[in-house]
Design an enzyme around this catalytic site. Structure first.
Site, PDB file in Angstrom:
ATOM      1  N   SER A 144     -10.049  54.801  27.546  1.00  0.00           N
ATOM      2  CA  SER A 144      -9.768  53.459  27.062  1.00  0.00           C
ATOM      3  C   SER A 144     -10.315  52.470  28.092  1.00  0.00           C
ATOM      4  CB  SER A 144      -8.265  53.270  26.944  1.00  0.00           C
ATOM      5  OG  SER A 144      -7.699  53.383  28.233  1.00  0.00           O
ATOM      6  N   LYS A 145     -10.473  51.237  27.645  1.00  0.00           N
ATOM      7  CA  LYS A 145     -10.983  50.213  28.556  1.00  0.00           C
ATOM      8  C   LYS A 145     -10.028  50.093  29.750  1.00  0.00           C
ATOM      9  CE  LYS A 145     -12.946  45.599  28.466  1.00  0.00           C
ATOM     10  NZ  LYS A 145     -12.167  44.957  29.524  1.00  0.00           N
TER      11      LYS A 145
END
Ligand code: GLU
Length: 459
Positions: free
Chosen positions: A233-234
């Site tokens: 994920s970011k």
């Protein structure tokens, strides 16, 4: 060959995340591999977003990774007079012009380009306009209108950009405060940078910067653009290196993992820092994107844990125990304790969790409810009391002697070992999991072993 001089140039607006750490690592490795210099420049010209706290955090994280720099860091904001002097030179040469366009005009230009399916570029409409002292303006650098800008990227290969596709970029605001693509050139030239190694997100900046080098009569360094890092994920992608440190990753494992995000050396997966320095070559940097994978990172960490001496493991684990409120010195006993759990742990947090039981006071050990209910039943408690007594008279506290004493006790009590092995483990660790019985008893020592059996018999 001239000495390699490379730099890491973070903007101090946050923590050092994996992408930044990889840029720093590849620069550092290239410097160490070639016997060159690795330099640090803090790009703090964005006064609103830059903080000293962030600059300090980035420096601390680089130090933790072992990526030491060779000269005093260059603080970009302190070089404003040099930046302004370079701007004046370009003004005198007629390479820049004042742009008076309003945000609305630029937006209309953008929309028109999109409607006509053209690349969005500033169209140069202010070039040649007469001065208007009443209007706000910015300085734009005039790119050549024809020809191509060509460079041989050390990673990506030859990059050819038609000059008509390079925008007349804004290099300074009306007060002379300079912008990234301009100052990066002046500062890299000042620092004598020979190789600019940075993320691929900067690839389209490079032709612009080459034009500025040439306009200022500066020699153009070589460029190497690193593939992007994908996956996770970011949030995880942008987690700081400090977060990995806190989760119990080893410095060498983090560097090993980051190095493999975009670089390889045959099929080899595990590298010490010294091996990375020896084997790293910009020529082996991949063009394709690297994907993050936490499982792989844990596996690499485990391999590095396996390679540590037990004394080193003790040193590394001690602060993680302290954080849990467990007091232990990084001595031979902790080393022996870590040795009993070495193959089971992927991180130092897991290691601290799994050896903590050795170091809590015998009376303070807590039993997992289900384990106690299952194993510390009345008849077994009596057996544990008897075992404690039998062990209290073992003179030689070694694994073979303990094995003989336990089996002698089982014979005497007319039971099989398995009837008390798990209960004894619960007595020692508070849970059903733990190291082998005898190695565990050796590390616990006689007093604690006997005390814990006795206490469990009262539980
Ligand atoms: N401060 C820029 C960044 O953090 C540096 C880019 C460069 O290396 O030229 O992306």
């Amino acid at each position: 060959m001239t000495q390699v001089r490379v730099r890491f140039a973070p903007s101090p607006t946050g923590v050092l995340h994996l992408g930044g750490a990889r840029t720093a690592l590849f620069n550092w490795l290239w410097a160490r591999h070639t016997g060159g210099k690795f330099l640090l420049r803090i790009e703090d010209t964005d006064r609103e977003r830059s903080t000293e706290e962030s600059a300090r955090a980035i420096a601390d994280e680089l130090r933790w990774l072992g990526l030491d720099w060779d000269e005093d860091p260059v603080i970009q904001s302190s070089r404003l007079p040099e930046h302004i002097a370079a701007l004046e030179k370009l003004i005198q040469q007629g390479r820049v012009y004042k742009c008076y366009c309003t945000p609305q005009e630029r937006e209309a230009m953008r929309e028109q380009a999109l409607a006509e399916k053209r690349t969005v570029l500033y169209d140069g409409r202010c070039d040649g306009k007469p001065d208007d002292p009443t209007q706000p303006f910015v300085w734009r650098f005039r790119m050549p209108r024809s020809g191509e800008t060509v460079f041989d990227d050390l990673v990506m290969g030859r990059v050819v950009t038609p000059n008509a596709e390079i925008e007349d970029i804004v290099i300074a605001r009306s007060d002379g405060s300079p912008l990234y693509n301009f100052v990066v050139v002046i500062d890299d030239a000042f620092m004598g940078i020979t190789h600019v190694i940075r993320g691929k997100d900067h690839l389209t900046n490079t032709p612009k910067q080459i034009q500025i080098y040439q306009a200022l009569g500066l020699s153009v360094p070589q460029f190497g653009h690193l593939p992007l890092i994908l996956g996770l994920s970011k949030r995880l992608r942008s987690a700081g290196i400090g977060a990995y440190q806190e989760q119990g990753y080893l410095r060498d494992a983090v560097n090993n993992y980051i190095a493999r995000l975009g670089w390889s050396h045959g099929d080899k997966e595990i590298f010490s820092q010294a091996e990375l320095v020896e084997l790293f070559d910009l020529a082996n940097v991949n063009r394709s994107e690297g994907a993050l994978n936490l499982e792989k990172m844990e596996w690499i960490n485990q391999q590095h844990l396996q390679a540590c001496t037990k004394e080193r493991l003790a040193e590394l684990t001690q602060p993680f125990l302290a954080q849990k409120g467990v007091e232990a010195r990084a001595d031979a006993r902790l080393a022996a304790a870590c040795e009993t759990r070495r193959t089971k742990c992927r991180t130092l947090v897991e290691m601290a969790d799994s050896v903590a039981f050795y170091f809590v006071a015998d009376e303070a050990l807590t039993y997992e409810e289900a384990a106690a209910a299952k194993h510390l039943v009345p008849r077994v408690r009596e057996l544990l009391a008897g075992l404690g007594q039998a062990l209290s008279s073992v003179p030689d506290w070694s694994e073979p002697a303990l094995q003989a004493a336990v089996s002698g006790y089982c014979d005497l009590a007319g039971i099989k070992l398995k009837e008390i092995a798990q209960p004894a483990r619960v007595a020692f660790t508070g849970s059903e999991t733990g190291p082998g019985l005898y190695e565990m008893m050796v590390v616990l020592g006689k007093t604690s072993t006997v005390a814990r059996l006795e206490r469990a018999s009262r539980a």
